[in-house]
Motif scaffolding. Structure first.
Motif, short mmCIF file in Angstrom:
data_model
loop_
_atom_site.label_atom_id
_atom_site.label_comp_id
_atom_site.label_asym_id
_atom_site.label_seq_id
_atom_site.Cartn_x
_atom_site.Cartn_y
_atom_site.Cartn_z
N ILE B 259 0.84 -1.21 0.00
CA ILE B 259 0.00 0.00 0.00
C ILE B 259 0.87 1.26 0.00
O ILE B 259 0.40 2.34 -0.29
N SER B 260 2.15 1.11 0.35
CA SER B 260 3.07 2.24 0.29
C SER B 260 4.15 1.92 -0.74
O SER B 260 4.69 0.81 -0.72
N PRO B 261 4.45 2.85 -1.61
CA PRO B 261 5.48 2.57 -2.62
C PRO B 261 6.85 2.48 -1.95
O PRO B 261 7.06 3.08 -0.90
N SER B 262 7.77 1.74 -2.57
CA SER B 262 9.10 1.66 -1.97
C SER B 262 9.75 3.04 -1.95
O SER B 262 10.68 3.29 -1.20
N ALA B 263 9.21 3.95 -2.77
CA ALA B 263 9.76 5.32 -2.79
C ALA B 263 9.64 6.01 -1.44
O ALA B 263 10.38 6.95 -1.16
N VAL B 264 8.70 5.58 -0.58
CA VAL B 264 8.56 6.28 0.71
C VAL B 264 9.84 6.19 1.52
O VAL B 264 10.06 7.00 2.42
N THR B 265 10.72 5.24 1.19
CA THR B 265 11.98 5.16 1.93
C THR B 265 12.89 6.35 1.63
O THR B 265 13.92 6.51 2.27
N THR B 266 12.52 7.13 0.62
CA THR B 266 13.29 8.35 0.35
C THR B 266 12.42 9.59 0.51
O THR B 266 12.84 10.69 0.19
N TRP B 267 11.20 9.42 0.99
CA TRP B 267 10.27 10.55 1.08
C TRP B 267 10.41 11.31 2.38
O TRP B 267 10.59 10.74 3.45
N GLU B 268 10.29 12.64 2.26
CA GLU B 268 10.18 13.50 3.42
C GLU B 268 8.78 14.11 3.39
O GLU B 268 8.00 13.82 2.48
N GLU B 269 8.48 14.96 4.36
CA GLU B 269 7.12 15.53 4.42
C GLU B 269 6.66 16.13 3.10
O GLU B 269 5.51 15.96 2.71
N SER B 270 7.57 16.84 2.43
CA SER B 270 7.14 17.53 1.20
C SER B 270 6.69 16.53 0.14
O SER B 270 5.77 16.81 -0.63
N ASN B 271 7.33 15.35 0.09
CA ASN B 271 6.92 14.34 -0.89
C ASN B 271 5.54 13.79 -0.54
O ASN B 271 4.71 13.55 -1.41
N VAL B 272 5.32 13.58 0.77
CA VAL B 272 4.01 13.09 1.22
C VAL B 272 2.95 14.14 0.89
O VAL B 272 1.86 13.82 0.41
N GLN B 273 3.30 15.40 1.14
CA GLN B 273 2.39 16.51 0.84
C GLN B 273 1.99 16.50 -0.64
O GLN B 273 0.82 16.62 -0.99
N ASN B 274 2.99 16.34 -1.52
CA ASN B 274 2.70 16.33 -2.96
C ASN B 274 1.79 15.16 -3.33
O ASN B 274 0.86 15.32 -4.12
N ALA B 275 2.07 13.98 -2.75
CA ALA B 275 1.26 12.81 -3.07
C ALA B 275 -0.19 13.05 -2.63
O ALA B 275 -1.14 12.75 -3.36
N TRP B 276 -0.35 13.64 -1.45
CA TRP B 276 -1.69 13.88 -0.92
C TRP B 276 -2.42 14.94 -1.75
O TRP B 276 -3.56 14.73 -2.18
N LEU B 277 -1.76 16.06 -1.98
CA LEU B 277 -2.42 17.17 -2.67
C LEU B 277 -2.73 16.84 -4.13
O LEU B 277 -3.63 17.43 -4.72
N SER B 278 -1.99 15.89 -4.72
CA SER B 278 -2.30 15.55 -6.11
C SER B 278 -3.44 14.53 -6.18
O SER B 278 -3.85 14.13 -7.26
N GLY B 279 -3.92 14.09 -5.01
CA GLY B 279 -5.07 13.19 -4.99
C GLY B 279 -4.73 11.76 -5.37
O GLY B 279 -5.61 10.99 -5.73
N GLN B 280 -3.45 11.37 -5.24
CA GLN B 280 -3.07 10.03 -5.68
C GLN B 280 -3.06 9.02 -4.54
O GLN B 280 -2.75 7.86 -4.74
N THR B 281 -3.39 9.47 -3.31
CA THR B 281 -3.40 8.53 -2.20
C THR B 281 -4.60 8.79 -1.28
O THR B 281 -4.91 9.95 -1.01
N PRO B 282 -5.28 7.74 -0.82
CA PRO B 282 -6.41 7.95 0.09
C PRO B 282 -5.99 8.22 1.52
O PRO B 282 -6.76 8.80 2.30
#
Lengths: 327, 438
Positions: B259-282
């Motif tokens: 349910i989480s991409p392996s990319a989250v291992t390199t994600w910081e808050e700003s990446n999570v923010q982008n994923a959320w604001l683009s509507g790509q994650t529930p």
């Protein structure tokens, strides 16, 4: 006889080399003898500010750091602040389970990155030394990465290696190549590969600039002579270019080896030493000891160790590239 | 000072002694400075050197904050100066990057500077700074400690003294899409099930749950928000069942449930923010600032945003506490005026104004007023998350402990170590660090 005669190693224009002792110039001979006493005194006063400034910005920090390394300078432990620690901080280098693995990684990275950058840089320099249309433009274009600040290039490459939105995986997918779904920065070897690519992208041009400068001072007659003697392109490279390039090669290698050995910013920007500690280099460990742990004593011991190792590396190069008097 | 000889060392007989004198003088001056620097100790200025609050004076306020936060600070400073015309507040801008800001403050404190007078500190720092002797004990000002959220108040208290006062609170919770998730999950298993079924039915979704897993401070707060138990009392052995369950969950979210991409291992808050604001994650784990951005005009998730503490398997959810505290430099000679300024910043009107203009949630409980809710209704929902907030370990060696925990999380997420093995090897390191605290 196919061996091409090599002249003594030349130096950049105007700089007398250690292998070609020049008679002391008038000015040099005059210092301390030809000058009047008052002139001499004035001379010392005139250089004093420069000497003091140099001591202040080089000798002082160096010695202060040395002092720190033999004392407890841990700001989280004010009760021992400034107390003599003997070799305690140096002992911690060995007992600490991070220093030795970091050293191994750093040495490995340095060796690989310098070889990669040397080979590509040499190829670039040889290519750019040829005459072709638009050479000025190509030369300028090649050197652009070097003008990008390291942290910026680190951030740039981090986003290029992003598994979802990055360019690297996109191109690998399009070309049906392996690692198209890799999370580059989340593996030990892929992480180092990414760091190496980012580092080489920025620094190979630097290598190329220095080598190109070296190539440009090699007289064309030497190649003509080699050709007349029937030397192949490889032989000409091996027996004309390489020996003539020695000084430039030495400078380029020393610069690049030392800065690879002290690599910090690319790692900080791309992996923060992760995953785990697998991309932690020595300079990163040093930074962590100062900034995160505010343990200046231990950090100073790391710096001193780094300094000694860089001196050994530099001395090693100077020895390898020592001018050959026997020829 | 044995390391630097004051004697001219060159053996060249022709050199005049005068040259030696100049060299030695320069050297000696430098060595003397070195000695002076090396022996500087933390001494508090005597009470007599304190400038009374009524005198005309300038205090220096070290704070970070760009954009709306910076503007809100400037406005607050202007309002304070208007009410107290004898006190001028000079803002010293710190880097918005926590580590760099720490470095900037470190340098000033280590040099023994009496400025900045008032310091903005991330909640993980006051105890560390207090241990170093850099912060003034605020007990003399009778801090009204009960008016703040207790979890955050605790971040400023050390060895019986109050060294920092909460300025604004922060806690990390789970954003969820109210249009996709009808009832917010009550357990981690439910969150996984929801995310998986949504991923299967909604091709526009790229991932089910976004969180920050890069090796930095954010990984620790994510770990704690998802149930990690690293309370100060557990530091002697963090190898506990909550931590094992949390690490396992984080690993499984990526490698087992996908349910989480392996990319989250390199994600910081700003990446999570982008994923959320683009509507790509529930589902996305993040801080309250994202609520304001989600509800902004033009946002694809406007009107579809809900926020809860991360659901807990045990039924007692927790959220990692963030936020900022205010402290006074132990060497400041303007402590009375500095305290006056802190009192102003923590007054209810100032707190409400900042909450509305900069999205910084008040640290003062009574500042959650009807007026605040009428302007920014999401603060009502946010309170549930703040109520569940737990601080990261309150210890002067927090930075060092955090480094170890970050390494542990990172090596687990990368699959280098199993959760159990990583906990087993990290627990003694943390215990050893904590044992150095006197």
């Amino acid at each position: 006889m196919r061996q091409v005669q090599t002249p003594p190693v030349p130096h950049a224009q105007g700089e007398p080399g250690p292998d070609r002792p020049e008679p002391p110039s008038r000015a040099a001979r005059g210092a301390g003898q030809g000058l009047r006493r008052s002139d001499r005194r004035f001379g010392y006063w005139a250089i004093a500010p420069a000497v003091v400034l140099l001591l202040a910005i080089t000798a002082f920090p160096l010695l202060y750091n040395l002092w720190d390394s033999f004392h407890h300078v841990d700001y989280l432990n004010p009760s021992t602040l400034g107390k003599f620690a003997g070799l305690g901080n140096y002992k911690a280098l060995v007992t600490n389970n991070l220093f030795v693995p970091s050293l191994e990684r750093t040495l490995g990275f340095t060796a690989v990155s310098v070889v990669v950058e040397l080979v590509i840089g040499m190829a670039l320099a040889l290519a750019l030394n040829q005459r072709f249309r638009g050479r000025g433009l190509v030369r300028a274009a090649v050197f652009i990465p070097w003008a990008v600040p390291t942290v910026v290039s680190g951030m740039l490459w981090k986003s290029m290696f992003d598994p979802q939105t990055g360019f690297v995986n996109y191109i690998l997918t399009v070309l049906h190549l392996p690692l198209a779904h890799a999370t580059w920065l989340d593996g030990t070897y892929t992480g180092w590969a990414a760091i190496l690519i980012a580092d080489a992208w920025r620094n190979t041009p630097f290598m190329a600039i220095l080598l190109l400068a070296g190539l440009q001072v090699i007289p064309a007659e030497l190649y003509e002579a080699a050709r007349l003697d029937g030397a192949s392109v490889w032989k000409a490279f091996r027996h004309v270019t390489l020996p003539m390039l020695k000084p430039a090669l030495m400078v380029a290698l020393i610069f690049r080896t030392l800065s690879s050995f002290l690599i910090f910013d690319v790692i900080s920007a791309m992996t923060s030493g992760g995953p785990g500690t697998s991309t932690q280099a020595l300079a990163y460990l040093n930074w962590q000891a100062i900034i995160q742990d505010s343990n200046f004593g231990f950090a100073a011991a790391i710096s001193v160790a780094l300094m000694i190792m860089t001196l050994i590396i530099a001395a090693g190069y100077l020895r390898i590239f020592r001018p050959d008097y026997t020829r | 000072m044995k390391y630097m000889s004051c004697k001219p060392t060159r053996r060249d007989r022709r050199r005049s002694t005068r040259r030696g004198v100049v060299f030695a003088a320069g050297t000696a001056a430098i060595v003397l400075t070195a000695g002076a620097c090396g022996s500087s100790s933390a001494a508090t200025p005597p009470a007599s050197s304190q400038v009374p609050a009524s005198a005309k004076q300038t205090i220096v306020f070290a704070t970070d904050g760009l954009g709306s936060e910076g503007k809100a600070t400037d406005a607050a400073v202007a309002a304070f100066e208007k009410a107290n015309p004898n006190i001028h507040v000079q803002v010293l801008a710190l880097s918005p990057t926590s580590n760099v800001a720490l470095n900037q403050l470190d340098q000033r404190f280590i040099s023994g500077s009496s400025t900045p007078d008032v310091i903005y500190l991330d909640v993980i720092r006051p105890v560390q700074f207090a241990q170093s002797g850099w912060l003034a004990n605020l007990n003399k000002f009778h801090v009204p400690t009960s008016t703040f959220f207790p979890a955050q108040m605790a971040t400023g208290e050390y060895k019986g003294g109050v060294y920092a006062v909460p300025w604004f609170i922060n806690a990390e919770g789970v954003y969820y899409r109210t249009d996709l998730v009808k009832t917010p999950p009550k357990t981690p298993a439910q969150l996984v099930a929801d995310a998986r079924s949504l991923l299967a039915t909604h091709p526009s979704l790229k991932e089910g749950f976004a969180f920050e897993g890069a090796e930095y401070e954010g990984a620790v707060t994510a770990f704690q928000s998802m149930g990690g138990n690293i309370a100060s009392s557990t530091l002697s052995n963090i190898n506990n069942s909550s931590n094992l369950a949390t690490l396992t969950f984080m690993y499984d979210a990526i490698h087992k449930y996908h349910i989480s991409p392996s990319a989250v291992t390199t994600w910081e808050e700003s990446n999570v923010q982008n994923a959320w604001l683009s509507g790509q994650t529930p589902f996305a784990l993040n801080w309250p600032y994202l609520f304001q951005l989600s509800e902004a005009a033009g946002s694809p998730v406007a009107g579809k945003t809900g926020w809860i503490p991360f659901p807990s398997a045990t039924g007692k959810p927790q959220a990692s506490l963030g936020g900022a505290d205010l402290a006074i430099n132990a060497k400041s000679t303007h402590q009375a005026a500095a305290w006056k300024f802190i009192q102003y910043l923590t007054s209810i009107p100032a707190q409400v104004t900042r909450a509305i203009n900069a999205g910084d949630p008040p640290s003062v409980k009574a500042a959650y007023t009807a007026h605040l809710y009428s302007v920014a209704p999401y603060y009502r929902q946010e309170q549930a998350v703040y109520a569940a907030a737990v601080p990261r370990p309150i210890t002067p060696v927090y930075s060092n402990i955090s480094t170890d925990i970050q390494t542990m999380i990172s090596s687990v997420l990368a699959g280098q170590e199993s959760p159990a093995a990583a906990l087993k090897s990290t627990a003694p390191q943390v215990a050893q660090l904590q044992a150095t605290v006197r």
